[in-house]
Design an enzyme around this catalytic site. Sequence first.
Site, short mmCIF file in Angstrom:
data_model
loop_
_atom_site.label_atom_id
_atom_site.label_comp_id
_atom_site.label_asym_id
_atom_site.label_seq_id
_atom_site.Cartn_x
_atom_site.Cartn_y
_atom_site.Cartn_z
N ASP A 21 -8.29 -4.22 4.50
CA ASP A 21 -6.44 -4.26 4.89
C ASP A 21 -6.39 -4.88 6.71
O ASP A 21 -7.67 -4.90 7.07
CB ASP A 21 -5.78 -3.02 5.56
CG ASP A 21 -4.62 -3.28 6.17
OD1 ASP A 21 -3.49 -4.47 4.90
OD2 ASP A 21 -3.57 -2.05 6.25
N GLY A 22 -5.76 -6.13 6.48
CA GLY A 22 -5.41 -7.07 8.20
C GLY A 22 -5.55 -8.49 7.79
O GLY A 22 -5.81 -9.30 8.97
N ASN A 23 -6.29 -8.79 6.71
CA ASN A 23 -5.80 -10.58 6.47
C ASN A 23 -5.13 -10.90 7.28
O ASN A 23 -5.13 -12.24 7.71
CB ASN A 23 -5.84 -10.45 4.36
CG ASN A 23 -6.75 -9.99 4.26
OD1 ASN A 23 -8.40 -8.74 5.05
ND2 ASN A 23 -7.40 -9.35 2.68
N GLY A 24 -3.65 -10.40 6.34
CA GLY A 24 -2.29 -10.89 8.01
C GLY A 24 -2.42 -11.49 8.70
O GLY A 24 -2.21 -12.16 9.06
N TRP A 26 -5.06 -10.98 11.04
CA TRP A 26 -5.94 -11.90 11.44
C TRP A 26 -5.84 -13.58 11.48
O TRP A 26 -5.82 -13.60 12.64
CB TRP A 26 -7.34 -10.81 10.44
CG TRP A 26 -8.37 -12.12 10.74
CD1 TRP A 26 -9.41 -11.23 11.42
CD2 TRP A 26 -9.00 -13.65 10.12
NE1 TRP A 26 -10.34 -11.99 11.51
CE2 TRP A 26 -10.26 -13.43 10.69
CE3 TRP A 26 -8.99 -14.26 9.82
CZ2 TRP A 26 -11.16 -14.93 10.76
CZ3 TRP A 26 -9.37 -15.78 8.97
CH2 TRP A 26 -10.63 -15.83 9.53
N ASN A 69 1.88 -4.88 -4.21
CA ASN A 69 1.75 -5.78 -3.62
C ASN A 69 2.58 -6.93 -4.46
O ASN A 69 2.38 -8.31 -3.95
CB ASN A 69 0.35 -6.37 -3.85
CG ASN A 69 -0.63 -5.39 -2.62
OD1 ASN A 69 -1.72 -5.79 -3.22
ND2 ASN A 69 -0.13 -5.50 -1.42
C1 FPP Z 1 -4.60 -6.57 2.56
O1 FPP Z 1 -3.98 -7.48 3.68
C2 FPP Z 1 -5.47 -7.40 2.05
C3 FPP Z 1 -4.23 -7.45 0.39
C4 FPP Z 1 -3.46 -6.84 0.01
C5 FPP Z 1 -5.98 -8.18 -0.39
C6 FPP Z 1 -7.35 -8.34 -0.02
C7 FPP Z 1 -7.93 -8.87 -1.14
C8 FPP Z 1 -9.21 -9.98 -0.62
C9 FPP Z 1 -9.36 -9.77 0.52
C10 FPP Z 1 -9.20 -11.09 -1.82
C11 FPP Z 1 -9.45 -11.41 -2.59
C12 FPP Z 1 -10.75 -10.48 -3.21
C13 FPP Z 1 -11.25 -10.93 -4.11
C14 FPP Z 1 -12.27 -9.62 -4.59
C15 FPP Z 1 -11.54 -11.52 -4.58
P1 FPP Z 1 -2.87 -8.10 4.35
O2 FPP Z 1 -2.73 -8.62 3.68
O3 FPP Z 1 -1.90 -5.66 3.98
O4 FPP Z 1 -2.74 -7.54 5.53
P2 FPP Z 1 -1.77 -7.39 6.83
O5 FPP Z 1 -1.47 -6.02 6.39
O6 FPP Z 1 -2.18 -7.66 8.13
O7 FPP Z 1 -0.75 -8.13 6.69
#
Ligand code: FPP
Length: 246
Positions: A21-24, A26, A69
């Site tokens: 979690d946390g890609n967005g 980041w 999602n």
């Molecule tokens: C959550 O962060 C992450 C996801 C919903 C997707 C995870 C996907 C990857 C790491 C890439 C694809 C993976 C593979 C194995 C090919 P968020 O978007 O909810 O972040 P936020 O809470 O900060 O918005």
Amino acid sequence: MGFKEQIDITRLPEHIAIIMDGNGRWAKNQGKFRAFGHESGVLSVKDIVEGCVDIGIKYLTVYAFSTENWNRPVEEVNALMELLITTINQETETLTKNNIRLNAIGDIASLPQKCIEDLKSAMDKTANNTHCTLTLALSYSAKWEIIEAAKKLAVQVKAGKIDIDEINEAHFSAQLTTINMPDPELMIRTSGEHRISNFLLWQMAYTELYFTDTLWPDFRREDLFEAIVDYQKRERRFGKISEQLN
Ligand code: FPP
């Protein structure tokens, strides 16, 4: 001493599950689009898989895309599906070289056709690998999985194959998507959120939960090793008292 040196390799968790979690956030912190956060998240996945192989973790399951999602903006869903396809195709050779089996759980039929095909091809190519099983949870939700399991059992009961009174935990587990995998001993969630978010609800009945504020794209194997060291300090009593354990 680094965290890796502190790990007791005789007491490793066999199965680690991760909510990445946390890609967005980041990406936002850097003034970039959310998709950039997901792309960077793939680098973390690669490093964590290598870290698992390095120390001998047998099963790693990552929550890559939940049923919920699908409700994200269509551009983000498309970007994630594209990223998934690219990553699977780019990494299949490395998985093979490192003797890693690729597996997927979830409502795979609901994914785009290209994704299904490339995923199946990568899973077939790596099917005989034995060092570690990397499972991608895709279009996955635990409630969906439990309902599917209940339906499968109902069909078996209706067909007279099993008696209702015969149904036990082992029977139920065998209907789940995680069949042939041990339950995770350790679950890690990044980004400071303290939730399970519909992930492996049945399988995590006795899992040790580890939460870190680190955002997923910053999470590296040293962070994984730190989580394992923390896990190894815990006493897993499974309902017993301390004195009964040894
Ligand atoms: C959550 O962060 C992450 C996801 C919903 C997707 C995870 C996907 C990857 C790491 C890439 C694809 C993976 C593979 C194995 C090919 P968020 O978007 O909810 O972040 P936020 O809470 O900060 O918005």
